[in-house]
Enzyme design. Structure first.
Site, PDB file in Angstrom:
ATOM      1  N   SER A  30      -0.094   6.696   4.341  1.00  0.00           N
ATOM      2  CA  SER A  30      -0.512   6.333   2.994  1.00  0.00           C
ATOM      3  C   SER A  30       0.413   6.944   1.936  1.00  0.00           C
ATOM      4  O   SER A  30       0.980   8.025   2.150  1.00  0.00           O
ATOM      5  CB  SER A  30      -1.946   6.836   2.770  1.00  0.00           C
ATOM      6  OG  SER A  30      -2.527   6.223   1.651  1.00  0.00           O
ATOM      7  N   PRO A  31       0.580   6.275   0.790  1.00  0.00           N
ATOM      8  CA  PRO A  31       1.380   6.864  -0.288  1.00  0.00           C
ATOM      9  C   PRO A  31       0.809   8.217  -0.709  1.00  0.00           C
ATOM     10  O   PRO A  31      -0.392   8.342  -0.935  1.00  0.00           O
ATOM     11  CB  PRO A  31       1.262   5.838  -1.414  1.00  0.00           C
ATOM     12  CG  PRO A  31       0.921   4.552  -0.731  1.00  0.00           C
ATOM     13  CD  PRO A  31       0.080   4.934   0.441  1.00  0.00           C
ATOM     14  N   TYR A  42      -3.932   4.409 -13.249  1.00  0.00           N
ATOM     15  CA  TYR A  42      -2.593   4.295 -13.816  1.00  0.00           C
ATOM     16  C   TYR A  42      -2.511   3.010 -14.635  1.00  0.00           C
ATOM     17  O   TYR A  42      -3.507   2.310 -14.820  1.00  0.00           O
ATOM     18  CB  TYR A  42      -1.554   4.382 -12.702  1.00  0.00           C
ATOM     19  CG  TYR A  42      -1.602   5.718 -11.979  1.00  0.00           C
ATOM     20  CD1 TYR A  42      -1.431   6.910 -12.681  1.00  0.00           C
ATOM     21  CD2 TYR A  42      -1.849   5.799 -10.613  1.00  0.00           C
ATOM     22  CE1 TYR A  42      -1.505   8.147 -12.037  1.00  0.00           C
ATOM     23  CE2 TYR A  42      -1.922   7.023  -9.960  1.00  0.00           C
ATOM     24  CZ  TYR A  42      -1.752   8.201 -10.683  1.00  0.00           C
ATOM     25  OH  TYR A  42      -1.834   9.414 -10.043  1.00  0.00           O
ATOM     26  N   ARG A  76      -2.426  -2.297  -4.370  1.00  0.00           N
ATOM     27  CA  ARG A  76      -3.484  -1.290  -4.220  1.00  0.00           C
ATOM     28  C   ARG A  76      -4.423  -1.378  -5.418  1.00  0.00           C
ATOM     29  O   ARG A  76      -3.976  -1.402  -6.564  1.00  0.00           O
ATOM     30  CB  ARG A  76      -2.905   0.127  -4.127  1.00  0.00           C
ATOM     31  CG  ARG A  76      -3.989   1.210  -4.135  1.00  0.00           C
ATOM     32  CD  ARG A  76      -3.504   2.584  -3.740  1.00  0.00           C
ATOM     33  NE  ARG A  76      -3.450   2.730  -2.292  1.00  0.00           N
ATOM     34  CZ  ARG A  76      -3.481   3.911  -1.662  1.00  0.00           C
ATOM     35  NH1 ARG A  76      -3.572   5.034  -2.348  1.00  0.00           N
ATOM     36  NH2 ARG A  76      -3.421   3.964  -0.348  1.00  0.00           N
ATOM     37  N   ARG A  85      -3.846  12.750   4.516  1.00  0.00           N
ATOM     38  CA  ARG A  85      -3.909  14.150   4.933  1.00  0.00           C
ATOM     39  C   ARG A  85      -3.649  14.355   6.429  1.00  0.00           C
ATOM     40  O   ARG A  85      -3.001  15.333   6.804  1.00  0.00           O
ATOM     41  CB  ARG A  85      -5.250  14.757   4.523  1.00  0.00           C
ATOM     42  CG  ARG A  85      -5.349  15.020   3.028  1.00  0.00           C
ATOM     43  CD  ARG A  85      -6.680  15.634   2.646  1.00  0.00           C
ATOM     44  NE  ARG A  85      -6.748  15.984   1.233  1.00  0.00           N
ATOM     45  CZ  ARG A  85      -7.084  15.139   0.271  1.00  0.00           C
ATOM     46  NH1 ARG A  85      -7.396  13.898   0.582  1.00  0.00           N
ATOM     47  NH2 ARG A  85      -7.104  15.525  -0.988  1.00  0.00           N
TER      48      ARG A  85
END
Length: 801
Positions: free
Chosen positions: A442-443, A602, A650, A744
């Site tokens: 994942s980013p 964002y 996303r 993670r």
């Protein structure tokens, strides 16, 4: 009894909390008795004679015979509502250890079975190895009554308990086991602060005069909508039957106008095949809506909540009786172990709250699966059955394979897994790109670039994870302009030097990890920019050298934060061109996939959410207008991005805040992007507003991906606390996701995917060990495992530990 079975309230139960609030009921003003100085109170009052209250009474009296224990129950001893009770092996183990006499009595009456039958559209799938134990609720109460009487508990049937505030003054301890409609909880609601959530299905608790051969789930597609039957045996000649359906289906079928007998007969007719044409019976049964009860506190002074008074969990994952019995075990143990009552009640809540919270998360996933059952009706039969069995995320692919390898293997074959291939190692095609497995790195923002240029850290970070076997490795959010950075350490694609640095990384991935794709995520920080590096203060403004922010509306992300300027039409054009220029550089840099970042508050996400877009022009207001600019950017980028390379988006499927993006809007957003050419939707949630309240838990965002996949008809990438290869296999095989992105776990282990293959014994094209690493493809021996066997076995006499 005043307690409930599976959320069904007792006949004549007290009014709900909501009804009393509407009538203006006032909370008690008399404070409860101050906590005793000892953890072993001698005078104990228990409100409610259901299994939880009775078992608490028996345990407390057994542990301290001189303790005075009184139970108040408004109904007669032989009155009960509901039929069968299911207890797990874990719960039974606790009972066996705490009270062998009760355990022995239960064992004598339990009905046990292993199979689950799932019948849908004329086909029945069977999964075995599940191990259930059940008995009649009436028999359970008889056992507990006998045990309480033998120990000297004062059982007061047909007797209303005195008011809780009076009991709190007269007794050392008051245990409120008075069910989902707890009057005690209502009396002290300002202290317990309860939250009651009603759900979308109606259900009724019934029984059949024969024993099902297995736990049954039967689906009926009627002219009014979908209905489901949950059934299980609880005696050699009796079964519990729960019929459930959405509220609108219940009304369309006319159940809202039928009495108890008519409803019972109608249910028997609808599920005649499951019942073999035999009738159903009721026991003061009524259609009801399940309510999830959560309390911010479980004790107040010397008053403590237990069982349904403290918490509820939907019947589809087990019995409320199970939780109540486990509460009783924990409360009794804490009262024995702690020096004061206050410490005991604190310890009880600390021990049980995480367990209950986990159970309630699983229950929520399960009940929502059944609420949304029509979504899955078109799945192939075995996949549908697998989806149902794994709905709560407590039963997983690996767990189910251990229980019934034959069934799980049949699901894998139906899905298309080659022999010996776990679902996560099957390929997936996006436009001209075929990913060799379903794992995505994942980013993850690294905040380690200099002037937007990725350096050696990025090469090692992304290169290591590419060598680690994932099908797709994503960059962090790469900013399309200097003003669009989140922090001074963010990477960019707004200069040729940055593009050259990225080319160095993509060349490494393609040369050293052939078969691994690398994707770039393009974004603009919007109002969340000009902040410190994450480890210096996440989302905190820079102390100096700030740059101006832009956003759909002039709203700061945090109170006191920098107020962004509202973007003008001309500036919108400039931002769109920044995205297209970055896309051209990304193509030249050799990326295999491009993702447009429209999530997490964002810039583009700020347009989508009603909480952050307050514009009154063509780019604000309705969901369609809020979508306009993100779609314009998507179209412009898609036009620049090579036709054979896939493009994903996303999104934040919920803002976790009141008034934010609704689930229906999230589906509409995904559908719109798919219509404009998005090859998949990367479904995340939240981080849109600072005041969000996420509901964290394992795979907690996956249900949003599931919904978008089925309702928008677009491939999805699931994210959010997916932490094990078992989770990935489960999500993929159940049809809830097409790809799974993990963050993670890849920070903890860059070779997570390689190790997942090794741990599953998989060797195949879905994952390839780099030649220099092949010697590490087996887990190293870490210590001696062949400890000497005992030489002597002692028989007879006492053996002390």
């Amino acid at each position: 009894m005043s307690s409930t079975q599976g959320g069904v309230p007792a006949s004549g139960a007290r009014d709900s909390v909501d009804m009393r609030l509407r009538r203006g009921a006032r909370p008690a003003t008399t404070p409860p008795h101050p906590p005793a100085t000892t953890g072993r109170p001698l005078r104990t009052a228990i409100i409610g004679g259901g299994p939880g209250g009775l078992y608490t009474a028996a345990l407390l009296k057994r542990l301290a015979p001189d303790r005075e224990v009184t139970v108040w129950e408004r109904n007669a001893p032989d009155d009960t509502f509901g039929f069968g009770v299911v207890l797990s092996d874990e719960t039974l183990g606790g009972i066996e250890h705490a009270d062998p006499a009760v355990y022995a009595a239960l064992q004598a009456d339990f009905v046990r079975w292993d199979d689950i039958h799932i019948t849908h559209r004329g086909t029945r799938q069977t999964s075995g190895g599940h191990g259930f134990a059940a008995l009649g609720r009436r028999r359970l109460l008889e056992i507990l009554h006998d045990r309480c009487r033998s120990l000297g508990v004062d059982l007061r049937f047909r007797t209303e308990a005195p008011p809780p505030d009076r009991l709190a003054r007269e007794y050392d301890l008051v245990v409120a086991a008075d069910g989902v409609h707890s009057a005690t909880r209502d009396t002290y609601r300002d202290a317990f602060r309860p939250h009651l959530t009603a759900h979308r299905c109606r259900y009724i608790w019934l029984a059949a005069d024969f024993a099902f051969e297995a736990f049954r789930f039967d689906i009926a597609e009627t002219e009014h909508g979908v209905m489901q039957l949950h059934g299980y045996p609880y005696a050699p000649d009796a079964s519990t039957v729960i019929v459930e359906m959405r509220e609108e289906v219940w009304k369309a079928a006319g159940f809202d106008e039928l009495g108890e007998a008519e409803s019972t007969a109608r249910c028997a007719k609808i599920f005649a095949d499951a019942l073999g044409g035999r009738p159903l019976k009721s026991n003061k049964s009524a259609w009801t809506t399940f309510r999830t009860v959560v309390n911010e506190r479980w004790s107040h002074g010397n008053v403590v909540l237990l069982g349904d008074a403290a918490h509820t969990a939907h019947f589809s994952i087990g019995s409320g009786t199970k939780l109540a019995v486990e509460d009783a075990l924990a409360l009794a143990a804490c009262l024995e172990e702690q020096p004061t009552l206050e410490q005991a009640l604190t310890a009880y809540e600390e021990e049980r709250r995480p367990v209950v919270a986990s159970t309630q998360r699983a229950a929520k996933a399960s009940l929502e699966w059944f609420e949304d059952l029509p979504r899955y009706l078109g799945q192939p039969p075995r996949r549908f059955a697998f989806n149902l069995l794994t709905r709560s995320r407590r039963v997983t692919h690996d767990n189910l394979r251990l229980r019934d390898a034959r069934f799980t293997g049949s699901v894998e074959r139906e899905f298309g897994c080659p022999p010996g291939t776990p679902p996560m190692f099957t390929p997936f095609r996006l436009r001209g790109l075929t990913l060799r497995n379903r794992v995505v790195v994942s980013p993850m923002d690294m905040y380690s670039a200099a002037d937007g240029v990725p350096g050696d850290f990025h090469l090692v970070h992304l290169g290591a994870r590419a060598l680690g076997g994932a099908g797709l490795v994503m960059t962090e959010m790469v900013c399309v302009s200097e003003q669009g950075r989140i922090t001074p350490g963010c990477a960019g694609l707004y200069t040729g030097r940055q593009a050259e640095a990225w080319r160095r990384i993509t060349d490494f991935v393609h040369a050293q990890a052939p078969g691994t794709a690398i994707g770039v995520q393009l974004g603009h920080s919007g109002r969340k920019g000009s902040t410190r590096l994450m480890w210096e203060g996440m989302d905190e403004p820079l102390p100096e050298d700030n740059w101006p922010l832009v956003a759909p509306s002039p709203l700061p992300y945090k109170p006191g934060g920098q107020v962004p300027r509202e973007l003008t039409r001309a500036q919108l054009t400039d931002v769109r061109e920044q995205f297209t220029a970055a896309a051209r550089r990304a193509a030249r840099a050799g990326f295999d996939l491009l993702e447009l970042h429209c999530a997490h508050g964002y810039l583009l996400s700020g347009f989508l959410s009603p909480l952050t877009n307050r514009r009154s022009d063509a780019y604000g207001g309705s969901p369609e207008k809020r979508l306009r600019f993100p779609l314009e950017v998507f179209d412009a980028v898609r036009a620049e991005w090579p036709e054979d390379r896939p493009m994903t988006v996303r999104v934040s499927a919920t803002d976790w805040a009141e008034g934010g993006t609704s689930p229906e809007e999230a589906v509409a957003v995904a559908r719109a992007f798919a219509a404009h050419g998005a090859d998949a939707v990367d479904v995340s949630t939240g981080q849109v507003v600072a005041e969000e309240r996420p509901e964290f838990g394992r795979s907690y965002q996956a249900p949003y991906a599931d919904r978008i996949r089925h309702e928008a008809g677009v491939p999805v990438i699931a994210v959010g606390a997916i932490s094990s290869w078992d989770d990935v296999n489960s999500l993929i095989l159940a049809g809830r996701a097409d790809l799974c992105a993990l963050a993670r776990p890849h920070l903890y282990d860059p070779h997570w995917t390689l190790h997942a293959a090794a741990e599953q014994g998989y060797e195949g094209p879905g994952v390839v060990w780099p030649a220099p690493y092949r010697a590490g493809s087996r887990r190293p021996v870490t210590g001696r495992t062949d400890a000497p066997k005992p030489r002597l076995t002692l028989h007879g006499g006492r053996q002390d530990a």
